[in-house]
Design a protein around this motif. Structure first.
Motif, PDB file in Angstrom:
ATOM      1  N   LEU A  27       0.676  -1.167   0.103  1.00 59.07           N
ATOM      2  CA  LEU A  27      -0.083  -0.062  -0.271  1.00 59.07           C
ATOM      3  C   LEU A  27       0.892   1.145   0.090  1.00 59.07           C
ATOM      4  O   LEU A  27       0.599   2.325  -0.478  1.00 59.07           O
ATOM      5  CB  LEU A  27      -0.950  -0.012   1.160  1.00 59.07           C
ATOM      6  N   ASP A  28       1.976   1.241   0.771  1.00 61.91           N
ATOM      7  CA  ASP A  28       2.759   2.219   0.768  1.00 61.91           C
ATOM      8  C   ASP A  28       3.418   2.622  -0.535  1.00 61.91           C
ATOM      9  O   ASP A  28       3.486   3.775  -0.751  1.00 61.91           O
ATOM     10  CB  ASP A  28       4.051   2.101   1.686  1.00 61.91           C
ATOM     11  N   GLU A  29       3.700   1.867  -1.341  1.00 63.30           N
ATOM     12  CA  GLU A  29       4.128   1.985  -2.577  1.00 63.30           C
ATOM     13  C   GLU A  29       3.044   2.727  -3.573  1.00 63.30           C
ATOM     14  O   GLU A  29       3.356   3.630  -4.317  1.00 63.30           O
ATOM     15  CB  GLU A  29       4.577   0.707  -3.456  1.00 63.30           C
ATOM     16  N   LEU A  30       1.811   2.524  -3.409  1.00 62.70           N
ATOM     17  CA  LEU A  30       0.832   3.166  -4.175  1.00 62.70           C
ATOM     18  C   LEU A  30       0.483   4.495  -3.351  1.00 62.70           C
ATOM     19  O   LEU A  30       0.181   5.435  -4.056  1.00 62.70           O
ATOM     20  CB  LEU A  30      -0.421   2.223  -4.173  1.00 62.70           C
ATOM     21  N   SER A  31       0.272   4.346  -2.110  1.00 58.78           N
ATOM     22  CA  SER A  31       0.001   5.666  -1.380  1.00 58.78           C
ATOM     23  C   SER A  31       0.519   5.726   0.207  1.00 58.78           C
ATOM     24  O   SER A  31      -0.264   5.222   0.934  1.00 58.78           O
ATOM     25  CB  SER A  31      -1.632   5.887  -1.376  1.00 58.78           C
ATOM     26  N   PRO A  32       1.652   6.317   0.362  1.00 56.85           N
ATOM     27  CA  PRO A  32       2.239   6.481   1.607  1.00 56.85           C
ATOM     28  C   PRO A  32       1.260   7.112   2.887  1.00 56.85           C
ATOM     29  O   PRO A  32       1.135   6.375   3.613  1.00 56.85           O
ATOM     30  CB  PRO A  32       3.313   7.429   1.449  1.00 56.85           C
ATOM     31  N   PRO A  33       0.405   8.100   2.203  1.00 52.70           N
ATOM     32  CA  PRO A  33      -0.717   8.581   3.364  1.00 52.70           C
ATOM     33  C   PRO A  33      -1.538   7.382   3.511  1.00 52.70           C
ATOM     34  O   PRO A  33      -2.195   7.373   4.930  1.00 52.70           O
ATOM     35  CB  PRO A  33      -1.127   9.708   2.549  1.00 52.70           C
ATOM     36  N   ALA A  34      -2.008   6.608   2.816  1.00 52.04           N
ATOM     37  CA  ALA A  34      -3.037   5.765   2.784  1.00 52.04           C
ATOM     38  C   ALA A  34      -2.493   4.579   3.986  1.00 52.04           C
ATOM     39  O   ALA A  34      -3.230   3.990   4.885  1.00 52.04           O
ATOM     40  CB  ALA A  34      -3.428   4.865   1.466  1.00 52.04           C
ATOM     41  N   ALA A  35      -1.082   4.179   3.767  1.00 45.76           N
ATOM     42  CA  ALA A  35      -0.490   3.324   4.543  1.00 45.76           C
ATOM     43  C   ALA A  35      -0.487   3.533   5.911  1.00 45.76           C
ATOM     44  O   ALA A  35      -0.635   2.845   6.785  1.00 45.76           O
ATOM     45  CB  ALA A  35       0.802   2.934   3.939  1.00 45.76           C
ATOM     46  N   GLU A  36      -0.084   4.888   5.908  1.00 43.87           N
ATOM     47  CA  GLU A  36       0.070   5.335   7.288  1.00 43.87           C
ATOM     48  C   GLU A  36      -1.155   5.527   8.255  1.00 43.87           C
ATOM     49  O   GLU A  36      -1.445   5.220   9.314  1.00 43.87           O
ATOM     50  CB  GLU A  36       0.727   6.855   7.165  1.00 43.87           C
ATOM     51  N   ALA A  37      -2.123   6.000   7.321  1.00 43.12           N
ATOM     52  CA  ALA A  37      -3.694   6.149   7.946  1.00 43.12           C
ATOM     53  C   ALA A  37      -4.097   4.444   8.507  1.00 43.12           C
ATOM     54  O   ALA A  37      -4.860   4.363   9.387  1.00 43.12           O
ATOM     55  CB  ALA A  37      -4.520   6.501   7.096  1.00 43.12           C
ATOM     56  N   GLU A  38      -3.810   3.449   7.782  1.00 43.48           N
ATOM     57  CA  GLU A  38      -4.422   2.089   7.866  1.00 43.48           C
ATOM     58  C   GLU A  38      -3.563   1.702   9.253  1.00 43.48           C
ATOM     59  O   GLU A  38      -4.123   1.136   9.935  1.00 43.48           O
ATOM     60  CB  GLU A  38      -4.006   1.179   6.721  1.00 43.48           C
ATOM     61  N   ALA A  39      -2.412   1.772   9.301  1.00 40.65           N
ATOM     62  CA  ALA A  39      -1.685   1.399  10.223  1.00 40.65           C
ATOM     63  C   ALA A  39      -1.964   2.138  11.547  1.00 40.65           C
ATOM     64  O   ALA A  39      -2.014   1.491  12.711  1.00 40.65           O
ATOM     65  CB  ALA A  39       0.195   1.831  10.163  1.00 40.65           C
ATOM     66  N   ALA A  40      -2.499   3.404  11.653  1.00 39.10           N
ATOM     67  CA  ALA A  40      -2.747   4.363  12.762  1.00 39.10           C
ATOM     68  C   ALA A  40      -4.317   3.524  12.967  1.00 39.10           C
ATOM     69  O   ALA A  40      -4.302   3.318  14.273  1.00 39.10           O
ATOM     70  CB  ALA A  40      -2.849   5.689  12.162  1.00 39.10           C
ATOM     71  N   ARG A  41      -5.133   3.327  12.185  1.00 40.77           N
ATOM     72  CA  ARG A  41      -6.311   2.715  12.406  1.00 40.77           C
ATOM     73  C   ARG A  41      -6.080   1.296  13.051  1.00 40.77           C
ATOM     74  O   ARG A  41      -6.613   1.158  14.174  1.00 40.77           O
ATOM     75  CB  ARG A  41      -7.036   2.655  11.046  1.00 40.77           C
ATOM     76  N   ARG A  42      -5.260   0.714  12.794  1.00 40.12           N
ATOM     77  CA  ARG A  42      -4.817  -0.797  13.176  1.00 40.12           C
ATOM     78  C   ARG A  42      -4.372  -0.769  14.716  1.00 40.12           C
ATOM     79  O   ARG A  42      -4.674  -1.391  15.682  1.00 40.12           O
ATOM     80  CB  ARG A  42      -3.864  -1.567  12.300  1.00 40.12           C
ATOM     81  N   VAL A  43      -3.547   0.306  14.989  1.00 41.54           N
ATOM     82  CA  VAL A  43      -2.786   0.553  16.203  1.00 41.54           C
ATOM     83  C   VAL A  43      -4.053   0.927  17.248  1.00 41.54           C
ATOM     84  O   VAL A  43      -4.201   0.436  18.358  1.00 41.54           O
ATOM     85  CB  VAL A  43      -1.654   1.653  16.284  1.00 41.54           C
ATOM     86  N   LEU A  44      -4.924   1.802  16.645  1.00 33.58           N
ATOM     87  CA  LEU A  44      -5.780   2.462  17.724  1.00 33.58           C
ATOM     88  C   LEU A  44      -7.035   1.166  18.076  1.00 33.58           C
ATOM     89  O   LEU A  44      -7.652   1.048  19.136  1.00 33.58           O
ATOM     90  CB  LEU A  44      -6.627   3.509  17.279  1.00 33.58           C
ATOM     91  N   GLN A  45      -7.139   0.470  16.933  1.00 33.46           N
ATOM     92  CA  GLN A  45      -8.036  -0.569  17.076  1.00 33.46           C
ATOM     93  C   GLN A  45      -7.644  -1.782  17.767  1.00 33.46           C
ATOM     94  O   GLN A  45      -8.294  -2.125  18.799  1.00 33.46           O
ATOM     95  CB  GLN A  45      -8.529  -1.429  15.590  1.00 33.46           C
ATOM     96  N   SER A  46      -6.236  -2.147  17.992  1.00 35.67           N
ATOM     97  CA  SER A  46      -5.735  -3.237  18.580  1.00 35.67           C
ATOM     98  C   SER A  46      -5.517  -2.642  20.156  1.00 35.67           C
ATOM     99  O   SER A  46      -5.696  -3.568  21.135  1.00 35.67           O
ATOM    100  CB  SER A  46      -4.113  -3.790  18.117  1.00 35.67           C
ATOM    101  N   GLY A  47      -5.026  -1.408  20.364  1.00 33.84           N
ATOM    102  CA  GLY A  47      -4.888  -0.878  21.530  1.00 33.84           C
ATOM    103  C   GLY A  47      -3.499  -1.447  22.259  1.00 33.84           C
ATOM    104  O   GLY A  47      -3.440  -1.487  23.563  1.00 33.84           O
ATOM    105  N   THR A  48      -2.726  -2.183  21.504  1.00 35.17           N
ATOM    106  CA  THR A  48      -1.528  -2.782  22.004  1.00 35.17           C
ATOM    107  C   THR A  48      -0.068  -1.984  21.558  1.00 35.17           C
ATOM    108  O   THR A  48      -0.509  -1.322  20.818  1.00 35.17           O
ATOM    109  CB  THR A  48      -1.429  -4.436  21.343  1.00 35.17           C
ATOM    110  N   ASP A  49       0.625  -2.329  22.396  1.00 38.20           N
ATOM    111  CA  ASP A  49       1.753  -1.730  21.908  1.00 38.20           C
ATOM    112  C   ASP A  49       2.802  -2.593  21.339  1.00 38.20           C
ATOM    113  O   ASP A  49       3.425  -2.984  20.503  1.00 38.20           O
ATOM    114  CB  ASP A  49       2.898  -0.956  23.075  1.00 38.20           C
TER     115      ASP A  49
END
Length: 86
Positions: free
Chosen positions: A64-86
């Motif tokens: 995804l980062d190769e196609l759209s770095p902002p989309a990859a960053e947003a997806e990773a952020a969504r996953r982190v908030l959803q998981s609530g883990t470090d």
């Protein structure tokens, strides 16, 4: 252009992009950004570190980062908030 004190006017903007917490906050949608912004700095740093790990380790995000770095960053952020883990 130099600002007061002889510093570059883009210095703050540049720091925001290189600061992991700033980059993480920028990847969030406005509602999430407000919620995370209300957390302690320590919690923001923990979430930003988890976000960076997600970006570094997930192969799907690499594609995804190769196609759209902002989309990859947003997806990773969504996953982190959803998981609530470090």
């Amino acid at each position: 252009m130099l600002g007061q004190g002889g510093t570059s006017s883009c210095g703050k903007e540049h720091r925001m992009r290189t600061d992991p917490v700033g980059r993480f906050l920028a990847a969030l949608d406005p509602e999430q950004r407000e919620a995370v912004g209300a957390k302690s700095r320590q919690e923001q740093e923990r979430l930003a570190a988890a976000w960076e790990r997600e970006l570094e380790t997930d192969d799907e995000l690499d594609t995804l980062d190769e196609l759209s770095p902002p989309a990859a960053e947003a997806e990773a952020a969504r996953r982190v908030l959803q998981s609530g883990t470090d």
